[in-house]
Motif scaffolding. Sequence first.
Motif, PDB file in Angstrom:
ATOM      1  N   LEU A  89       0.809  -1.215   0.000  1.00 39.59           N
ATOM      2  CA  LEU A  89       0.000   0.000   0.000  1.00 39.59           C
ATOM      3  C   LEU A  89       0.842   1.265   0.000  1.00 39.59           C
ATOM      4  CD1 LEU A  89      -0.196   1.351   3.170  1.00 39.59           C
ATOM      5  CD2 LEU A  89      -1.168  -0.904   3.528  1.00 39.59           C
ATOM      6  N   MET A  90       0.169   2.342  -0.396  1.00 42.67           N
ATOM      7  CA  MET A  90       0.749   3.675  -0.317  1.00 42.67           C
ATOM      8  C   MET A  90      -0.007   4.467   0.738  1.00 42.67           C
ATOM      9  SD  MET A  90       1.703   4.755  -4.215  1.00 42.67           S
ATOM     10  CE  MET A  90       2.788   6.039  -3.616  1.00 42.67           C
ATOM     11  N   GLY A 119       5.459   3.483  -1.033  1.00 43.08           N
ATOM     12  CA  GLY A 119       5.803   4.872  -1.319  1.00 43.08           C
ATOM     13  C   GLY A 119       4.856   5.792  -0.585  1.00 43.08           C
ATOM     14  N   LEU A 120       4.609   6.964  -1.147  1.00 41.93           N
ATOM     15  CA  LEU A 120       3.751   7.959  -0.511  1.00 41.93           C
ATOM     16  C   LEU A 120       2.822   8.577  -1.544  1.00 41.93           C
ATOM     17  CD1 LEU A 120       2.952   9.724   1.963  1.00 41.93           C
ATOM     18  CD2 LEU A 120       4.792  11.291   1.296  1.00 41.93           C
ATOM     19  N   HIS A 121       1.548   8.658  -1.196  1.00 39.35           N
ATOM     20  CA  HIS A 121       0.561   9.360  -2.007  1.00 39.35           C
ATOM     21  C   HIS A 121       0.243  10.683  -1.312  1.00 39.35           C
ATOM     22  CE1 HIS A 121      -3.678   9.212  -4.121  1.00 39.35           C
ATOM     23  NE2 HIS A 121      -3.082  10.404  -4.229  1.00 39.35           N
ATOM     24  N   LEU A 122       0.566  11.782  -1.964  1.00 36.11           N
ATOM     25  CA  LEU A 122       0.216  13.114  -1.479  1.00 36.11           C
ATOM     26  C   LEU A 122      -1.044  13.553  -2.211  1.00 36.11           C
ATOM     27  CD1 LEU A 122       3.784  14.703  -1.510  1.00 36.11           C
ATOM     28  CD2 LEU A 122       2.460  14.091   0.523  1.00 36.11           C
ATOM     29  N   GLU A 123      -2.172  13.509  -1.526  1.00 30.92           N
ATOM     30  CA  GLU A 123      -3.451  13.904  -2.116  1.00 30.92           C
ATOM     31  C   GLU A 123      -3.721  15.347  -1.718  1.00 30.92           C
ATOM     32  OE1 GLU A 123      -8.156  12.555  -2.284  1.00 30.92           O
ATOM     33  OE2 GLU A 123      -6.773  11.485  -0.963  1.00 30.92           O
ATOM     34  N   GLY A 124      -3.237  16.264  -2.524  1.00 32.09           N
ATOM     35  CA  GLY A 124      -3.275  17.676  -2.191  1.00 32.09           C
ATOM     36  C   GLY A 124      -1.893  18.141  -1.802  1.00 32.09           C
ATOM     37  N   PRO A 125      -1.769  19.427  -1.469  1.00 34.26           N
ATOM     38  CA  PRO A 125      -2.828  20.422  -1.192  1.00 34.26           C
ATOM     39  C   PRO A 125      -3.219  21.282  -2.391  1.00 34.26           C
ATOM     40  CG  PRO A 125      -0.716  21.310  -0.542  1.00 34.26           C
ATOM     41  CD  PRO A 125      -0.436  19.935  -1.105  1.00 34.26           C
ATOM     42  N   HIS A 126      -2.714  20.931  -3.585  1.00 32.01           N
ATOM     43  CA  HIS A 126      -2.918  21.805  -4.742  1.00 32.01           C
ATOM     44  C   HIS A 126      -4.166  21.356  -5.508  1.00 32.01           C
ATOM     45  CE1 HIS A 126       0.945  23.034  -3.382  1.00 32.01           C
ATOM     46  NE2 HIS A 126       1.437  21.830  -3.613  1.00 32.01           N
ATOM     47  N   LEU A 127      -5.307  21.559  -4.820  1.00 33.90           N
ATOM     48  CA  LEU A 127      -6.604  21.107  -5.292  1.00 33.90           C
ATOM     49  C   LEU A 127      -7.543  22.296  -5.442  1.00 33.90           C
ATOM     50  CD1 LEU A 127      -6.959  18.081  -2.826  1.00 33.90           C
ATOM     51  CD2 LEU A 127      -5.909  18.082  -5.107  1.00 33.90           C
ATOM     52  N   ASN A 128      -8.705  22.054  -6.034  1.00 32.73           N
ATOM     53  CA  ASN A 128      -9.706  23.098  -6.207  1.00 32.73           C
ATOM     54  C   ASN A 128     -10.613  23.122  -4.976  1.00 32.73           C
ATOM     55  OD1 ASN A 128     -11.903  24.713  -6.949  1.00 32.73           O
ATOM     56  ND2 ASN A 128     -11.767  24.111  -9.093  1.00 32.73           N
ATOM     57  N   PRO A 129     -10.633  24.220  -4.213  1.00 32.58           N
ATOM     58  CA  PRO A 129     -11.491  24.277  -3.017  1.00 32.58           C
ATOM     59  C   PRO A 129     -12.957  24.014  -3.305  1.00 32.58           C
ATOM     60  CG  PRO A 129      -9.945  26.120  -3.054  1.00 32.58           C
ATOM     61  CD  PRO A 129      -9.837  25.443  -4.391  1.00 32.58           C
ATOM     62  N   ILE A 159      12.039   6.882  -3.778  1.00 30.11           N
ATOM     63  CA  ILE A 159      10.746   6.462  -3.240  1.00 30.11           C
ATOM     64  C   ILE A 159       9.642   6.816  -4.237  1.00 30.11           C
ATOM     65  CG2 ILE A 159       9.048   6.906  -1.413  1.00 30.11           C
ATOM     66  CD1 ILE A 159      11.418   7.227   0.498  1.00 30.11           C
ATOM     67  N   PRO A 160       8.818   5.842  -4.619  1.00 27.78           N
ATOM     68  CA  PRO A 160       7.696   6.140  -5.519  1.00 27.78           C
ATOM     69  C   PRO A 160       6.729   7.135  -4.872  1.00 27.78           C
ATOM     70  CG  PRO A 160       8.118   3.783  -5.464  1.00 27.78           C
ATOM     71  CD  PRO A 160       8.932   4.390  -4.350  1.00 27.78           C
ATOM     72  N   VAL A 161       6.263   8.076  -5.658  1.00 19.59           N
ATOM     73  CA  VAL A 161       5.353   9.112  -5.164  1.00 19.59           C
ATOM     74  C   VAL A 161       4.215   9.298  -6.156  1.00 19.59           C
ATOM     75  CG1 VAL A 161       5.108  11.496  -4.392  1.00 19.59           C
ATOM     76  CG2 VAL A 161       7.297  10.321  -4.094  1.00 19.59           C
TER      77      VAL A 161
END
Length: 365
Positions: A89-90, A119-129, A159-161
């Motif tokens: 898992l990530m 690895g790591l999944h970065l969900e954001g912070p560059h999203l549409n409010p 590291i996979p991202v």
Amino acid sequence: MTRLIAPTRLWKDGRFESGLAVEIKAGAIGRIRPLAAHETPDLAPHLLIPALTDLQVNGSGGIMLNSDASPAAIETIIAAQRELGTSFLMPTLITTTAERMRATAEAIIEAWGMPGLLGLHLEGPHLNPERKGTHDATHMRPMDRDTLSILERLRAADIPVMLTLAPEIVPPDLVREIAAMGVVVSAGHSAADAAETETCLAAGISCFTHLYNAMPPMTSRAPGILGTALASDAFAGIIVDGHHVAWPMVAIACRARPVKNRTFLVSDAMATVGGPDHFVLYGEEIRVRDGALVNAAGALAGAHVDLLTCLRNAVFHVGLPLEEAVAMATDIPNAAMRLIPPEVEPGRPVNEVLALDADLNRIEI
């Protein structure tokens, strides 16, 4: 002592094979060979497949990565998921401050090599409010040097991202720069139109995060990000818990893709999976209600589901062929991250293999 497992169907090289026997010795897979007619196996499951791969696990076992990103917490999340059939898992960090993002990246680097950590999944912070979902819009921001340096740091450590961003928020030249680092760029939490989405696909977006959710619906003359995603050859995750996406809509998404083996299952699991029935996120209590995770306003706030349940749902509720559904929880998410998928192969620990009955319930090996 050697034990013999003879599944009706064994997942091998992306498809099912029959007539095979698997020897188990000292907690690991030994030889894989044809089953002799005179042999009586110790276990005869319906399926033997690799343990599942989930690219979107926000938390499990009472832990949220956003609240505790220590190596010990990461180990707890992985251990809780392994008990439920997901051994790879990530961990996923949703929208937060640059400081917490940096601390999480360092914890992942420290924990790197931990079995099951992809690895790591970065969900954001560059999203549409406007499409924030359960994310905290006060932390959403344009792409900045902080995030770029964090991505560079992780990739320098090999590291996979995966980075989820909104195509209308991050300019194509920055998408191109991030993709050039080897980061898997995924589009999500977005209200991008078709042109914006296609521009960023050309710039390096190769995936979409939880299809349908945090995206506006498509219409006959405005496909938007959802219609563009479905018509593309990019990878795409989808939550099949019966709450986030209706079964017929899952079926439509899977059948609409122009290229096979591009849609995969994700759980979007939160701390309640393998843990208590509530937790706190952004200072707000999130609680399980009728099988769904909701906030005080009753809105969905992540998922209370594991990937094996999603796999079962895909087969028995959505009606996907078994081979397609298994690939969506094993080979395809690994392909999305450009990783070699795990196989049922000699030397593989048994806790990285799943034996399932005909109802896709887990059988202890």
